[in-house]
Scaffold this motif. Structure first.
Motif, short mmCIF file in Angstrom:
data_model
loop_
_atom_site.label_atom_id
_atom_site.label_comp_id
_atom_site.label_asym_id
_atom_site.label_seq_id
_atom_site.Cartn_x
_atom_site.Cartn_y
_atom_site.Cartn_z
N ARG A 46 39.23 44.83 28.51
CA ARG A 46 40.18 45.07 29.59
C ARG A 46 41.63 45.09 29.10
O ARG A 46 42.56 45.03 29.90
CB ARG A 46 40.01 44.01 30.68
N LEU A 47 41.81 45.16 27.81
CA LEU A 47 43.15 45.15 27.23
C LEU A 47 43.33 46.34 26.28
O LEU A 47 42.34 46.81 25.68
CB LEU A 47 43.39 43.84 26.46
N PRO A 48 44.55 46.82 26.11
CA PRO A 48 44.80 47.98 25.24
C PRO A 48 44.85 47.60 23.76
O PRO A 48 45.88 47.68 23.10
CB PRO A 48 46.17 48.48 25.74
N PHE A 58 53.24 45.48 27.03
CA PHE A 58 52.10 44.71 26.54
C PHE A 58 52.19 43.25 26.97
O PHE A 58 51.17 42.56 27.06
CB PHE A 58 51.99 44.83 25.01
N GLN A 82 50.38 43.09 30.17
CA GLN A 82 48.95 43.23 29.94
C GLN A 82 48.31 41.89 29.57
O GLN A 82 47.20 41.57 29.99
CB GLN A 82 48.68 44.27 28.85
N LYS A 133 48.34 39.57 32.81
CA LYS A 133 47.39 39.91 33.88
C LYS A 133 46.09 39.12 33.75
O LYS A 133 45.36 38.96 34.75
CB LYS A 133 47.08 41.41 33.87
N THR A 134 45.80 38.59 32.57
CA THR A 134 44.52 37.90 32.36
C THR A 134 44.39 36.63 33.18
O THR A 134 43.28 36.18 33.44
CB THR A 134 44.31 37.57 30.87
N GLY A 183 52.51 41.14 36.46
CA GLY A 183 51.30 41.06 35.66
C GLY A 183 50.10 40.60 36.47
O GLY A 183 48.99 41.13 36.33
N GLU A 216 43.15 45.43 38.88
CA GLU A 216 42.10 45.87 37.95
C GLU A 216 40.81 45.11 38.20
O GLU A 216 39.71 45.66 38.02
CB GLU A 216 42.57 45.68 36.51
N CYS A 242 50.63 49.39 37.79
CA CYS A 242 50.12 49.30 36.42
C CYS A 242 50.89 50.27 35.53
O CYS A 242 50.90 51.48 35.76
CB CYS A 242 48.63 49.60 36.36
N LEU A 277 50.28 51.06 32.47
CA LEU A 277 49.49 51.77 31.46
C LEU A 277 48.50 52.77 32.06
O LEU A 277 48.31 53.85 31.53
CB LEU A 277 48.73 50.76 30.59
N CYS A 278 47.87 52.42 33.21
CA CYS A 278 46.87 53.35 33.75
C CYS A 278 47.47 54.30 34.78
O CYS A 278 46.80 55.24 35.22
CB CYS A 278 45.69 52.59 34.36
#
Length: 372
Positions: free
Chosen positions: A15-17, A162, A165, A168-169, A197, A204, A213, A215-216
């Motif tokens: 789930r991460l880039p 980043f 990203q 967000k966890t 985040g 997600e 978001c 990135l997406c």
């Protein structure tokens, strides 16, 4: 066979880039406790289920580690030798620690005389080059963005996507712990990266497209791998002396005892506004006097010792529960961003002095009985 926890990048790699070319720089951050509050919610007279996500239990004592493991790992992937950030304290501590781990140099810009010694000590101990500026955080942020175009350094503030990203966890962890998303999520707001985040993470987690978001771009890749069916209402609280979202414009000279959110011009302004708007939430402000009361009660009534800025989420949530703005029966989670050991001076200011007694049984017994 026991599998050792290796940090949030390994836990949420899908789930991460990141990919096989990303050197993971980790201090085993994440996996922080979600603690149910049992005493403070009762003071509202309302029936709610209330939790704190205690991110002060991260390796450097704040939620910043979540974003920093991603930012520094991606900087290492690019071959960077140095990173730079502006900080009110926690970012500098995290940047210094992860740079040390990666073999990089960390340059941190901090406001002169405005950083609790616990946070400054961390940055120094980890070997950062500390640049104390005659200005506030917002001045430092402006300089960091300028110097990144003039020197070979990677910015690791939350303008770096980043960082969000990694942050967000925390939303994933909350959903996994509860088995669902909470109804309301309450959070301190300073530079506004964390509320942004979290909203990305919750979105997600339920496979929901969101313009927030970075990135997406609204095309969520997790629609087929949902963790939950809903998203919470996002509620962001700011200190009254540093509340640009409540003023509708940047605050030129922010001032509050909550140093971690003493920020007048949030870098994630648009993302935070989108998170609150999309979730049908709100921003509100809390006075220093109010947040310090809750700061003390969290420690003395719940055993959760956090830094002052962290208490603002719980303070605001309790107020909104009591007023009915957050309705009875709700599941409420509050982000507690940093550990109390970050700012011990504020914690003990005005507290009862230590009782000094003779080293004999009668004195100890008397002291105990006097406090029962």
């Amino acid at each position: 066979m026991t599998t050792r926890y290796k940090g949030l990048i390994e836990r949420y790699r899908d789930r991460l880039p990141v990919d096989s070319n990303t050197p993971v720089v980790s201090l085993c951050e994440g996996d922080t406790p979600l603690i149910q509050l049992v005493n403070l919610p009762a003071t509202t007279g309302k029936s709610v289920e209330m939790y704190v996500k205690f991110d002060g239990m991260n390796p450097t004592g704040s939620f910043k580690d979540r974003g920093m493991t991603m930012a520094v790992s991606k900087a290492a992937e690019k071959g960077a030798k140095a990173i730079v950030c502006a900080s009110t304290g926690n970012t500098s501590a995290a940047a210094a620690a992860y740079a040390a781990r990666a073999g990089m140099t960390a340059f941190v810009l901090i406001p002169e005389g405005k950083i609790p010694m616990g946070k400054l000590a961390q940055a120094m101990a980890h070997g950062a080059v500390v640049l104390q500026i005659r200005g506030n955080f917002d001045d430092g942020m402006k300089l960091v963005k300028e110097v990144a175009g003039e020197a070979p350094v990677e910015i690791v503030n939350s303008v770096n996507p980043f960082r969000l990203q990694g942050q967000k966890t925390a939303a994933f962890e909350i959903v996994e712990a509860l088995g669902k998303a909470p109804d309301y999520h309450c959070i301190p707001v300073g530079n506004a990266g964390n509320i942004s985040g979290y909203w990305i993470g919750y979105s997600e987690a339920c496979g929901h497209n969101t313009a927030s978001c970075t990135l997406c771009n609204g095309d969520c890749p997790y629609l087929e791998n949902k963790l939950t069916e809903s998203r919470p209402v996002m509620v962001g609280y700011q200190a009254a002396g540093a509340a640009p979202f409540l003023r509708g414009e940047p605050v030129s000279e922010p001032e509050t005892v909550a140093t971690a959110i003493r920020i007048g011009n949030p870098q994630s302004w648009d993302l935070a506004k989108a998170a609150v708007s999309e979730s049908k939430g709100w921003f509100d402000e809390i006075s220093d006097e109010e947040l310090l009361v809750t700061h003390g009660l969290l420690a003395s009534r719940e055993g959760v010792f956090c830094e002052p800025a962290s208490a603002i989420s719980v303070c605001g949530a309790l107020r909104d529960i009591k007023s009915g703005k957050i309705p009875e029966g709700s599941v409420v989670t509050c982000t507690v961003t940093g550990h109390g050991l970050k700012d011990t001076d504020t914690a003990i200011a005005g507290a009862d002095p230590v009782v000094t007694i003779d080293a004999d049984l009668a004195s100890v017994k008397s002291a105990i009985l006097n406090h029962i």
